[in-house]
Scaffold this active site. Structure first.
Site, short mmCIF file in Angstrom:
data_model
loop_
_atom_site.label_atom_id
_atom_site.label_comp_id
_atom_site.label_asym_id
_atom_site.label_seq_id
_atom_site.Cartn_x
_atom_site.Cartn_y
_atom_site.Cartn_z
N HIS A 1 0.86 -1.18 0.00
CA HIS A 1 0.00 0.00 0.00
C HIS A 1 0.90 1.23 0.00
O HIS A 1 2.02 1.20 0.50
CB HIS A 1 -0.87 -0.05 1.26
N ASP B 1 3.00 -4.49 8.02
CA ASP B 1 1.73 -3.79 7.85
C ASP B 1 0.62 -4.83 7.96
O ASP B 1 0.40 -5.62 7.04
CB ASP B 1 1.69 -3.09 6.50
N GLN C 1 -4.66 -5.47 6.94
CA GLN C 1 -5.63 -6.40 6.38
C GLN C 1 -5.63 -7.75 7.10
O GLN C 1 -6.53 -8.56 6.87
CB GLN C 1 -5.36 -6.61 4.89
N LYS D 1 -11.09 -0.91 9.81
CA LYS D 1 -11.22 -2.13 9.02
C LYS D 1 -11.62 -3.33 9.88
O LYS D 1 -11.77 -4.44 9.36
CB LYS D 1 -9.91 -2.43 8.29
N CYS E 1 -4.67 2.37 -3.78
CA CYS E 1 -3.46 2.87 -3.11
C CYS E 1 -2.32 1.85 -3.20
O CYS E 1 -1.52 1.72 -2.28
CB CYS E 1 -3.75 3.23 -1.65
#
Length: 434
Positions: free
Chosen positions: A149, A226, A229, A252, A392
Site C-alpha cells: 500500500h 503492515d 488487512q 477495518k 493505493c
C-alpha cells in the site's frame, strides 16, 4: 455457535469453528438498507468495515456518560474516561498477544503508525546520540515490497530522501506472491529495516513471514509488518510473528475511523525518539529543554481519539466473542466459493493467487475491454458495492499492466448469496458493454 450452511462441493471439516452468519448480520444495521432499489451487497470491507450495534452503542454511551479528557483530570468523569481508554489499550494488547499494554501506541490509522516509525528513524539520524538501530545515512538500506500500500512506500521514500539511505524492494511474481529468490542479496549487512505487508490489500496474498524474518535477524535489521488487512481477518500473534513493529487500523475491524495502532517491542519504543511534541508526552518541561514520558505516552501527544479507542476495545470484544479462527475459516470458505464463481465469468482476469491457500478474502479482477470505473458504476446500479481504482497500490497495477482493477472484499458478515449477486451484476456489466 451454530453452523453456517456450506455450499455444495466445498470441503467439509468437522473441527472448524463456525458461527451463524445471519445472526452476525443482524448486528450491523447498515446491511439491511437498499441501494438504488436493491438490497445492498457490501463487498468493500478491505476499504472499511461496517460497524455492529455493540460498537456503536459503546461509542454513544461514552459520549453520553463518560466524556472527559484522559490522564490529566482527577474528577470522576476524567477518571472514567482514562480507565476506559487504558482498558481499551489492554484489550488490544491481549488481542494481538502483546507482552504488555505499554507496547500499544494509539494512532489515528495505520498510515500514521508507519509514519511514526519512519520519523523516529529520521529524528534519530539528526545530530549525535541517537540509538544506532534507528540511525540512517548514505550506504544504509530499507527494504519493502512491490505489493505495498502507498502507506508503506511513501514514508520510506521520504525517509530515504531525508537521510541519503537507499530504498530496495522484493518483486512480485506472476502469481501474485512475493519473489524471495533474491532474499540473501536484497536483505544484507547494509539493511537497517525491512517493512512489508502481511496481507495485501489488492492481491489478497497472505505473505509467509518466517524466511524473511530469519534473514532480518541474521543481518541485525528491524522488521515492521503492515497488518492492516490481517489483524481484522485472522488471528495475529506478535510473539509468534517475531516482528519488531506492526501497524493496523480500527476502521477495518468493526471500529470507528480515526483510531489505529502501532505495536512495538518495549525496548525499541523506549529507544525511539518522540515524533510529535506537546501535551501528555512530556516528563518535565522548562524553557531550556524538556524530557519525555516513557512509551506509549511519549508517542501520544495531545488529546487522543478517546472515544474511538474505547470503541476499538468494544470491537475487539465483539470479534473475540465470535472467534478470530472462526472468522478466518468463514472467509477462507467464502473465498474458495468466490474464486470458483468468478471463474465462470467470461473475460474475467483475477490478480493474485487463484487458489484459497495463502490468500485472504480480497479479490481484484479486470473484465476484458471494460474499464473498472464502468464496472463499478453498473454494479452500484445493481446494489453491489465494490471498490475500483489502484487501491493505493499503484505499483501492483503497473506490475500487471493495468490502469486499475475492480476489487471485491469480504468480511465476517459476507454471504455466498452476496457473491452470487456479484456474479449476476458482472453479467449485467457484460450486457451493458457488450
Amino acid at each position: 455457535m451454530t453452523t453456517i450452511a456450506i455450499p455444495p462441493g466445498m470441503p467439509q471439516y468437522d473441527d472448524v469453528p463456525r458461527y451463524d452468519v445471519e445472526a452476525v448480520r443482524a448486528d450491523f444495521p447498515i446491511l439491511g438498507r437498499e441501494v438504488n432499489g436493491h438490497p445492498m451487497v457490501y463487498l468493500d470491507s478491505a476499504n472499511t468495515s461496517q460497524k455492529p450495534l455493540q460498537v456503536l452503542d459503546v461509542l454513544r454511551a461514552h459520549y453520553e456518560r463518560h466524556n472527559g479528557n484522559v490522564s490529566r483530570s482527577v474528577h470522576t468523569v476524567g477518571t472514567e474516561a482514562t480507565e476506559a481508554y487504558e482498558g481499551a489499550r489492554a484489550k488490544v494488547a491481549a488481542f494481538i498477544n502483546a507482552p504488555s499494554p505499554d507496547e500499544v501506541v494509539f494512532t489515528k490509522n495505520s498510515t500514521e503508525a508507519i509514519n511514526l516509525v519512519a520519523y523516529a528513524f529520521s529524528n534519530a539520524s539528526v545530530g549525535a546520540g541517537g540509538d544506532p538501530r534507528f540511525r540512517l545515512g548514505p550506504g544504509d538500506e530499507i527494504v519493502i515490497s512491490e505489493m505495498e500500500h502507498h502507506s508503506n512506500i511513501v514514508p520510506w521514500q521520504l525517509l530515504c530522501e531525508r537521510t541519503g539511505a537507499t530504498l530496495r524492494w522484493f518483486p512480485v511474481t506472476d502469481g501474485g506472491r512475493l519473489d524471495e529468490s533474491g532474499l540473501e542479496e536484497l536483505v544484507n549487512e547494509r539493511t537497517k529495516l525491512v517493512s512489508f505487508v502481511h496481507m495485501s490489500n489488492i492481491l489478497g496474498t497472505v505473505n509467509a513471514t518466517a524466511r524473511i524474518t530469519e534473514r532480518v535477524r541474521q543481518v541485525g535489521a528491524l522488521l515492521l509488518l503492515d497488518c492492516s488487512q490481517s489483524v481484522p481477518h485472522l488471528p495475529v500473534d506478535v510473539v509468534d510473528l517475531d516482528a519488531d513493529f506492526i501497524a493496523f487500523t480500527g476502521h477495518k475491524m468493526c471500529a470507528p475511523s480515526g483510531i489505529g495502532v502501532l505495536w512495538g517491542r518495549a525496548e525499541l519504543l523506549a529507544a525511539m525518539p518522540p515524533v510529535f511534541g506537546g501535551g501528555s508526552m512530556i516528563e518535565t518541561v522548562s524553557m531550556s529543554g524538556s524530557t519525555y514520558a516513557p512509551p506509549p505516552a511519549r508517542f501520544e501527544a495531545g488529546t487522543p481519539p478517546i472515544a474511538e479507542a474505547v470503541a476499538l476495545g468494544a470491537a475487539v470484544d465483539y470479534l473475540t466473542g465470535i472467534g478470530m479462527r472462526a472468522i478466518q475459516w468463514h472467509e477462507k470458505e467464502l473465498t474458495a466459493y468466490a474464486l470458483d464463481a468468478l471463474a465462470t465469468v467470461p473475460g474475467l482476469r483475477i490478480f493474485g493467487p487463484t487458489v484459497p491457500v495463502g490468500r485472504g478474502g480480497t479479490i481484484s479482477f479486470a473484465l476484458d475491454g471494460i474499464h473498472p470505473h464502468d464496472v463499478g458504476q453498473v454494479l452500484d446500479a445493481e446494489g453491489v458495492e465494490v471498490r475500483v481504482g489502484h487501491h493505493c497500490a499503484r505499483p501492483v497495477c503497473v506490475r500487471f499492466g493495468v490502469p486499475a482493477t475492480t476489487r471485491a472484499s469480504f468480511y465476517l458478515y459476507t454471504t455466498t448469496g452476496e457473491v452470487d449477486a456479484l456474479v449476476r451484476g458482472l453479467e449485467q456489466v457484460r450486457k451493458v458493454f457488450g
